[in-house]
Write a protein that holds these residues in place. Structure first.
Motif, mmCIF file in Angstrom:
data_model
loop_
_atom_site.group_PDB
_atom_site.id
_atom_site.type_symbol
_atom_site.label_atom_id
_atom_site.label_comp_id
_atom_site.label_asym_id
_atom_site.label_seq_id
_atom_site.Cartn_x
_atom_site.Cartn_y
_atom_site.Cartn_z
ATOM 1 N N ARG A 3 38.208 44.620 25.009
ATOM 2 C CA ARG A 3 38.993 44.174 25.826
ATOM 3 C C ARG A 3 38.762 45.032 27.013
ATOM 4 N NH1 ARG A 3 37.833 39.603 26.083
ATOM 5 N NH2 ARG A 3 35.934 41.018 25.127
ATOM 6 N N THR A 4 38.074 45.448 27.656
ATOM 7 C CA THR A 4 38.056 46.700 28.553
ATOM 8 C C THR A 4 38.432 45.682 30.029
ATOM 9 O OG1 THR A 4 35.642 46.214 28.541
ATOM 10 C CG2 THR A 4 36.535 48.199 27.406
ATOM 11 N N VAL A 5 38.258 46.373 30.510
ATOM 12 C CA VAL A 5 38.437 45.406 31.950
ATOM 13 C C VAL A 5 36.457 45.575 32.473
ATOM 14 C CG1 VAL A 5 37.781 48.051 33.718
ATOM 15 C CG2 VAL A 5 39.109 45.738 34.759
ATOM 16 N N GLU A 6 35.581 45.919 32.252
ATOM 17 C CA GLU A 6 34.387 46.051 32.379
ATOM 18 C C GLU A 6 33.992 44.525 31.579
ATOM 19 O OE1 GLU A 6 33.697 50.326 32.153
ATOM 20 O OE2 GLU A 6 35.064 48.585 31.280
ATOM 21 N N ASN A 7 34.135 44.418 30.134
ATOM 22 C CA ASN A 7 33.999 42.838 29.445
ATOM 23 C C ASN A 7 34.846 41.875 30.089
ATOM 24 O OD1 ASN A 7 32.077 44.351 28.184
ATOM 25 N ND2 ASN A 7 33.582 45.123 26.291
ATOM 26 N N ILE A 8 35.704 41.877 30.247
ATOM 27 C CA ILE A 8 36.844 40.838 30.378
ATOM 28 C C ILE A 8 36.093 40.451 32.254
ATOM 29 C CG2 ILE A 8 39.163 39.817 31.276
ATOM 30 C CD1 ILE A 8 40.248 42.151 29.628
ATOM 31 N N VAL A 9 36.140 41.018 33.256
ATOM 32 C CA VAL A 9 35.581 40.634 34.397
ATOM 33 C C VAL A 9 34.075 40.010 34.179
ATOM 34 C CG1 VAL A 9 35.250 41.502 37.072
ATOM 35 C CG2 VAL A 9 37.258 42.474 35.451
ATOM 36 N N GLU A 10 33.855 40.640 33.430
ATOM 37 C CA GLU A 10 32.130 40.090 32.898
ATOM 38 C C GLU A 10 31.721 38.300 32.481
ATOM 39 O OE1 GLU A 10 29.348 41.093 34.965
ATOM 40 O OE2 GLU A 10 31.272 43.175 35.602
ATOM 41 N N GLU A 11 33.611 38.611 31.617
ATOM 42 C CA GLU A 11 33.284 37.547 30.627
ATOM 43 C C GLU A 11 33.461 36.051 31.157
ATOM 44 O OE1 GLU A 11 33.765 39.682 26.839
ATOM 45 O OE2 GLU A 11 35.435 38.812 27.627
ATOM 46 N N MET A 14 41.636 43.260 40.520
ATOM 47 C CA MET A 14 41.889 44.908 41.933
ATOM 48 C C MET A 14 40.336 45.488 41.183
ATOM 49 S SD MET A 14 42.564 47.597 43.689
ATOM 50 C CE MET A 14 44.432 47.257 43.496
ATOM 51 N N TYR A 15 39.606 45.393 39.860
ATOM 52 C CA TYR A 15 38.658 45.800 39.863
ATOM 53 C C TYR A 15 37.405 44.944 39.984
ATOM 54 C CZ TYR A 15 34.232 46.935 36.826
ATOM 55 O OH TYR A 15 32.996 47.341 35.680
ATOM 56 N N TYR A 16 37.814 43.490 40.328
ATOM 57 C CA TYR A 16 36.435 43.075 40.444
ATOM 58 C C TYR A 16 35.995 42.804 42.028
ATOM 59 C CZ TYR A 16 34.762 37.702 40.143
ATOM 60 O OH TYR A 16 33.546 36.540 39.769
ATOM 61 N N ALA A 17 37.625 42.536 42.438
ATOM 62 C CA ALA A 17 37.939 42.729 44.050
ATOM 63 C C ALA A 17 36.630 44.158 45.511
ATOM 64 C CB ALA A 17 38.993 42.822 44.654
ATOM 65 N N ASN A 18 36.803 45.366 43.749
ATOM 66 C CA ASN A 18 35.845 46.386 44.643
ATOM 67 C C ASN A 18 34.752 46.704 43.758
ATOM 68 O OD1 ASN A 18 38.287 48.822 45.460
ATOM 69 N ND2 ASN A 18 38.991 47.444 44.175
ATOM 70 N N ARG A 19 34.711 46.127 42.446
ATOM 71 C CA ARG A 19 33.151 46.208 42.074
ATOM 72 C C ARG A 19 31.970 44.628 42.347
ATOM 73 N NH1 ARG A 19 28.718 46.608 40.910
ATOM 74 N NH2 ARG A 19 27.797 46.407 38.665
ATOM 75 N N TYR A 20 32.742 43.741 42.786
ATOM 76 C CA TYR A 20 31.753 42.100 43.278
ATOM 77 C C TYR A 20 32.545 41.981 44.635
ATOM 78 C CZ TYR A 20 29.637 42.859 38.797
ATOM 79 O OH TYR A 20 29.596 43.385 37.389
ATOM 80 N N GLU A 64 44.506 49.052 25.427
ATOM 81 C CA GLU A 64 43.012 49.446 26.489
ATOM 82 C C GLU A 64 43.521 49.297 27.998
ATOM 83 O OE1 GLU A 64 39.610 49.988 26.679
ATOM 84 O OE2 GLU A 64 39.848 49.977 24.488
ATOM 85 N N ILE A 65 44.726 49.180 27.492
ATOM 86 C CA ILE A 65 45.440 49.122 29.302
ATOM 87 C C ILE A 65 45.957 50.341 29.735
ATOM 88 C CG2 ILE A 65 47.687 48.873 30.572
ATOM 89 C CD1 ILE A 65 48.217 46.319 28.237
ATOM 90 N N ASN A 66 46.134 51.313 29.224
ATOM 91 C CA ASN A 66 45.801 53.164 29.806
ATOM 92 C C ASN A 66 44.689 52.807 30.221
ATOM 93 O OD1 ASN A 66 48.427 53.897 29.935
ATOM 94 N ND2 ASN A 66 48.587 53.626 27.384
ATOM 95 N N ASN A 67 43.252 52.619 29.623
ATOM 96 C CA ASN A 67 41.667 52.393 29.669
ATOM 97 C C ASN A 67 41.405 52.070 30.537
ATOM 98 O OD1 ASN A 67 41.727 54.639 27.747
ATOM 99 N ND2 ASN A 67 40.980 53.131 25.860
ATOM 100 N N ASN A 68 42.057 50.683 30.422
ATOM 101 C CA ASN A 68 41.803 49.789 31.955
ATOM 102 C C ASN A 68 41.929 50.800 33.312
ATOM 103 O OD1 ASN A 68 39.771 48.633 30.275
ATOM 104 N ND2 ASN A 68 41.779 47.006 30.238
ATOM 105 N N ILE A 69 43.832 51.492 33.022
ATOM 106 C CA ILE A 69 43.878 51.725 34.657
ATOM 107 C C ILE A 69 43.834 53.040 34.567
ATOM 108 C CG2 ILE A 69 46.208 52.954 35.534
ATOM 109 C CD1 ILE A 69 47.668 51.171 33.070
ATOM 110 N N ASP A 70 42.953 53.944 33.670
ATOM 111 C CA ASP A 70 42.512 54.738 34.144
ATOM 112 C C ASP A 70 40.733 54.636 34.977
ATOM 113 O OD1 ASP A 70 44.245 56.885 32.933
ATOM 114 O OD2 ASP A 70 43.266 57.114 31.547
ATOM 115 N N LYS A 71 40.390 53.824 34.718
ATOM 116 C CA LYS A 71 39.192 53.660 34.729
ATOM 117 C C LYS A 71 39.266 52.544 37.161
ATOM 118 C CE LYS A 71 36.588 52.063 30.533
ATOM 119 N NZ LYS A 71 37.048 50.892 29.934
#
Length: 324
Positions: free
Chosen positions: A114-122, A149-155, A243-250
């Motif tokens: 459940r990484t930020v990348e996987n959740i957003v891409e799904e 936040m990731y979605y808005a910056n990546r796409y 995964e929250i800490n890892n997702n925050i780091d990203k």
């Protein structure tokens, strides 16, 4: 005599243990039979779309110039049901979409982290496969603020605005000097073993929205209970928490683009600490350099949409008029 008493004691203890084991086995079987029955009784209220070989549930309602995508907080068992009062209000003037991530609602459970990348891409894949086209207004609750936040910056071309519901932002932990607790993996057995169903029977109010009677229909509440017993603390929810800490780091270095309209709903309680830090001050700092922004404080629970859905919908309509 002592030998007989000792023998009787161990016999009684053995019988008690056997009775407990038998009861647990019976409950396990009962719970899984009930799950099978309920899954047939309560089919998905939206559409199921294939994403990475699994089914993801997407619920839509309403039409309008804006497509608002509601994203749920961590552990909200049935997002499409949890957001229902807010959906009904927003759908008067907008197209409203709820994408239930894997492990939630009627969506399957996945083996992917459940990484930020996987959740957003799904999420993106589900929307595109159903021809729900952007740019979207993302409306994240709680932890989904990080994904938005990731979605808005990546796409950036796919995001028209962000409207947060007491959203978690990547810089929050650093600002408050806090750490994220992790979930032990054994919690992922709560639903399969029937423990979640037992907890629902014993304390049903802990699994239902805190709202005035009539806000949610009886059918909604019955389905919420059922889904909570199927999906409570499943492995995807546990992994997402860990995964929250890892997702925050990203995402820690990401900020809202200055030309992206942002509005945030948060609770009114200031709770200013000795350093003058509070949720309100934190959010103000996060959005102060954005061209079109607004911070709305409301007295209420972290799940503001349980009780203030009408007020929130009015603010959304007013805000979207500013960048129509």
């Amino acid at each position: 005599m002592k030998t007989k008493i000792k023998f009787r004691f161990w016999t009684v203890l053995r019988n008690i243990l056997l009775a407990i084991v038998a009861a647990l086995v019976i409950w396990f079987i009962f719970s899984n039979v009930m799950t099978t029955y309920e899954q047939k009784k309560y089919p998905a209220i939206g559409k199921l779309v294939e994403v990475d070989g699994k089914s993801m549930h997407v619920y839509t309602k309403g039409e309008g110039d804006n497509t608002i995508v509601l994203l749920s907080g961590l552990g909200t068992a049935a997002p499409a049901l949890d957001f229902e009062p807010l959906i009904n209000e927003l759908a008067n003037n907008n197209k409203v979409v709820v994408v239930e991530s894997f492990g939630y609602g009627w969506s399957d459970i996945t083996d992917k982290a459940r990484t930020v990348e996987n959740i957003v891409e799904e999420t993106r894949t589900a929307l595109k496969k159903l021809n729900i086209n952007g740019p979207y207004i993302l409306m994240p609750h709680s932890i989904s603020g990080i994904y938005s936040m990731y979605y808005a910056n990546r796409y950036p071309e796919e995001v028209k605005a962000i409207i947060g519901i007491d959203s978690t932002l990547p810089q929050a932990l650093e600002y408050f000097g806090e750490t994220v607790p992790t979930m032990p993996k054994y919690l992922s057995y709560v639903a399969p073993t029937g423990i979640a169903r037992l907890a629902l029977y014993l304390t049903p109010d802990n699994f239902l929205p805190i709202s005035e009677k009539g806000t949610y229909t009886e059918e909604n509440l019955r389905m919420t209970k059922a889904i909570s017993s199927w999906k409570g603390y499943n492995k995807n929810v546990v992994n997402e928490a860990n995964e929250i800490n890892n997702n925050i780091d990203k995402t820690i270095d990401m900020t809202f683009p200055h030309d992206l309209p942002v509005m945030i709903f948060t609770t009114k309680e200031e709770n200013v600490n000795g350093d003058g830090k509070s949720n309100i001050n934190f959010y103000k700092a996060q959005i102060q350099n954005i061209d079109v922004h607004n911070l709305v404080t409301i007295e209420g629970h972290h799940y503001l949409h349980w009780t203030h859905y009408m007020e929130m919908s009015e603010h959304v309509d007013e805000f979207t008029e500013r960048f129509k």
